[in-house]
Design an enzyme around this catalytic site. Sequence first.
Site, PDB file in Angstrom:
ATOM      1  N   SER A 136       0.370  -8.597  -3.611  1.00 41.19           N
ATOM      2  CA  SER A 136       1.429  -8.790  -2.623  1.00 41.19           C
ATOM      3  C   SER A 136       2.719  -9.149  -3.329  1.00 41.19           C
ATOM      4  O   SER A 136       2.697  -9.660  -4.452  1.00 41.19           O
ATOM      5  CB  SER A 136       1.043  -9.931  -1.677  1.00 41.19           C
ATOM      6  OG  SER A 136       2.132 -10.256  -0.837  1.00 41.19           O
ATOM      7  N   TYR A 149      -2.936 -17.929   2.317  1.00 39.37           N
ATOM      8  CA  TYR A 149      -2.874 -16.494   1.983  1.00 39.37           C
ATOM      9  C   TYR A 149      -2.173 -16.299   0.640  1.00 39.37           C
ATOM     10  O   TYR A 149      -2.666 -15.567  -0.237  1.00 39.37           O
ATOM     11  CB  TYR A 149      -2.131 -15.716   3.078  1.00 39.37           C
ATOM     12  CG  TYR A 149      -1.896 -14.263   2.701  1.00 39.37           C
ATOM     13  CD1 TYR A 149      -2.945 -13.340   2.720  1.00 39.37           C
ATOM     14  CD2 TYR A 149      -0.639 -13.812   2.295  1.00 39.37           C
ATOM     15  CE1 TYR A 149      -2.746 -12.017   2.352  1.00 39.37           C
ATOM     16  CE2 TYR A 149      -0.434 -12.496   1.925  1.00 39.37           C
ATOM     17  CZ  TYR A 149      -1.479 -11.595   1.957  1.00 39.37           C
ATOM     18  OH  TYR A 149      -1.286 -10.279   1.573  1.00 39.37           O
TER      19      TYR A 149
HETATM   20  O1  NJP Z   1      -4.164  -4.257   6.158  1.00 40.29           O
HETATM   21  P1  NJP Z   1      -5.174  -3.577   7.202  1.00 40.29           P
HETATM   22  P2  NJP Z   1      -3.336  -3.614   4.931  1.00 40.29           P
HETATM   23  N1  NJP Z   1     -14.874  -5.689   2.959  1.00 40.29           N
HETATM   24  O2  NJP Z   1      -5.678  -4.718   8.018  1.00 40.29           O
HETATM   25  C1  NJP Z   1     -10.508  -3.804   4.756  1.00 40.29           C
HETATM   26  C2  NJP Z   1      -2.187  -6.371   1.174  1.00 40.29           C
HETATM   27  N2  NJP Z   1      -0.844  -6.617   1.702  1.00 40.29           N
HETATM   28  O3  NJP Z   1      -3.632  -2.198   4.741  1.00 40.29           O
HETATM   29  O4  NJP Z   1     -13.706  -3.507   6.576  1.00 40.29           O
HETATM   30  C3  NJP Z   1     -14.325  -4.479   2.793  1.00 40.29           C
HETATM   31  O5  NJP Z   1      -4.536  -2.438   7.905  1.00 40.29           O
HETATM   32  C4  NJP Z   1     -10.363  -3.265   6.166  1.00 40.29           C
HETATM   33  O6  NJP Z   1     -11.488  -2.452   6.510  1.00 40.29           O
HETATM   34  P3  NJP Z   1     -12.691  -2.902   7.483  1.00 40.29           P
HETATM   35  C5  NJP Z   1      -3.295  -7.096   1.891  1.00 40.29           C
HETATM   36  O7  NJP Z   1      -3.393  -8.447   1.485  1.00 40.29           O
HETATM   37  C6  NJP Z   1      -0.489  -6.168   2.920  1.00 40.29           C
HETATM   38  O8  NJP Z   1      -1.916  -4.013   5.120  1.00 40.29           O
HETATM   39  O9  NJP Z   1     -13.141  -1.600   8.064  1.00 40.29           O
HETATM   40  N3  NJP Z   1     -13.142  -4.124   3.324  1.00 40.29           N
HETATM   41  C7  NJP Z   1      -9.151  -2.376   6.022  1.00 40.29           C
HETATM   42  O10 NJP Z   1      -9.499  -1.108   5.551  1.00 40.29           O
HETATM   43  C8  NJP Z   1      -4.505  -6.265   1.494  1.00 40.29           C
HETATM   44  O11 NJP Z   1      -5.017  -6.701   0.260  1.00 40.29           O
HETATM   45  C9  NJP Z   1       0.798  -6.443   3.411  1.00 40.29           C
HETATM   46  O12 NJP Z   1     -12.117  -3.876   8.468  1.00 40.29           O
HETATM   47  C10 NJP Z   1     -12.501  -5.053   4.062  1.00 40.29           C
HETATM   48  C11 NJP Z   1      -8.324  -3.100   4.969  1.00 40.29           C
HETATM   49  O13 NJP Z   1      -9.187  -4.027   4.289  1.00 40.29           O
HETATM   50  C12 NJP Z   1      -3.936  -4.858   1.345  1.00 40.29           C
HETATM   51  O14 NJP Z   1      -2.522  -5.000   1.306  1.00 40.29           O
HETATM   52  C13 NJP Z   1       1.693  -7.143   2.644  1.00 40.29           C
HETATM   53  C14 NJP Z   1     -13.006  -6.335   4.258  1.00 40.29           C
HETATM   54  C15 NJP Z   1      -7.177  -3.881   5.580  1.00 40.29           C
HETATM   55  O15 NJP Z   1      -6.345  -3.001   6.270  1.00 40.29           O
HETATM   56  C16 NJP Z   1      -4.292  -3.916   2.475  1.00 40.29           C
HETATM   57  O16 NJP Z   1      -3.930  -4.487   3.731  1.00 40.29           O
HETATM   58  C17 NJP Z   1       1.291  -7.600   1.415  1.00 40.29           C
HETATM   59  C18 NJP Z   1     -14.254  -6.637   3.684  1.00 40.29           C
HETATM   60  N4  NJP Z   1     -14.834  -7.838   3.841  1.00 40.29           N
HETATM   61  C19 NJP Z   1       0.018  -7.327   0.944  1.00 40.29           C
HETATM   62  N5  NJP Z   1     -12.129  -7.040   5.024  1.00 40.29           N
HETATM   63  C20 NJP Z   1       1.268  -5.992   4.758  1.00 40.29           C
HETATM   64  N6  NJP Z   1       0.562  -5.070   5.419  1.00 40.29           N
HETATM   65  O17 NJP Z   1       2.308  -6.469   5.218  1.00 40.29           O
HETATM   66  C21 NJP Z   1     -11.120  -6.199   5.281  1.00 40.29           C
HETATM   67  O18 NJP Z   1       2.179  -8.320   0.706  1.00 40.29           O
HETATM   68  N7  NJP Z   1     -11.321  -5.020   4.704  1.00 40.29           N
END
Ligand code: NJP
Length: 232
Positions: A136, A149
Amino acid sequence: MTRTAVVTGASRGLGAAIARVLAEEGFALALGARDTAELDTLAGTIGDEVLVHRLDVTDPASVAGFRSAALAAYGRVDLVVANAGIGAFGPIVGFDPATFDQLFAVNVRGLWATLAAFAADLEAAPTRGLAVVVSSDVSTRVFPGGGPYVATKFAARALARTFQQEHPSLRVCELRPGATATHFAGNHPDRRGEGQLRADDVADALRVALSAPDHVRVEELVVRAAGQVPDY
Ligand code: NJP
């Protein structure tokens, strides 16, 4: 032979956008997340060489199963994108303990488990293995309400850099997105504000690291919306 990439958290948001870019760049893909229906939908739109696998990065057996499936399908892993992550915000006082634990379980222990599981495969890759750690823009700065976070993302940066030192033959790239319109922390991709990126913007930036020749290491990519007030 086709280069192979694995992506954690590929069911939506940044992970899905990165998967699309990787498919365009010619990678065979192994995509992991808990929501396999979303993974199937994505896989159907991005190419032929796409394996989807149910993955929960908080469960070591699940990470091991994901790795086995990727190796069984392709026999090699050239690129790991450790992207799975969750967000939750609030002041330190009164922060829900279960949410605190879940943040660290996914964002830190899940990242550690992913890097550890694929380290030897990346070292054995015919190309110079690349690990992309999606942290991030807050992996080096703090703000009120961000505490737990932000702490996970400082930790992600520490793990990324230590992993690079312990595996000097690999390349580790820390991808540091600013606020991005995804489902992150209860947001929705359709509600994109001026200070937010699109997931595709971040995924496109990663092309710089993907296209770098084997002797070049792109260590860090920070991507922010031009409309975001800079806060370093
Ligand atoms: O979020 P979202 P982002 N095991 O909620 C998966 C960072 N970031 O794409 O398991 C495996 O749309 C979940 O899949 P599911 C953030 O910290 C973001 O924005 O099916 N997978 C989904 O595919 C993160 O590291 C922002 O629910 C798991 C994905 O993670 C990365 O970007 C800003 C899981 C999340 O998709 C992607 O986030 C920033 C598990 N236990 C950093 N739990 C921002 N969007 O503003 C969740 O600075 N997932």
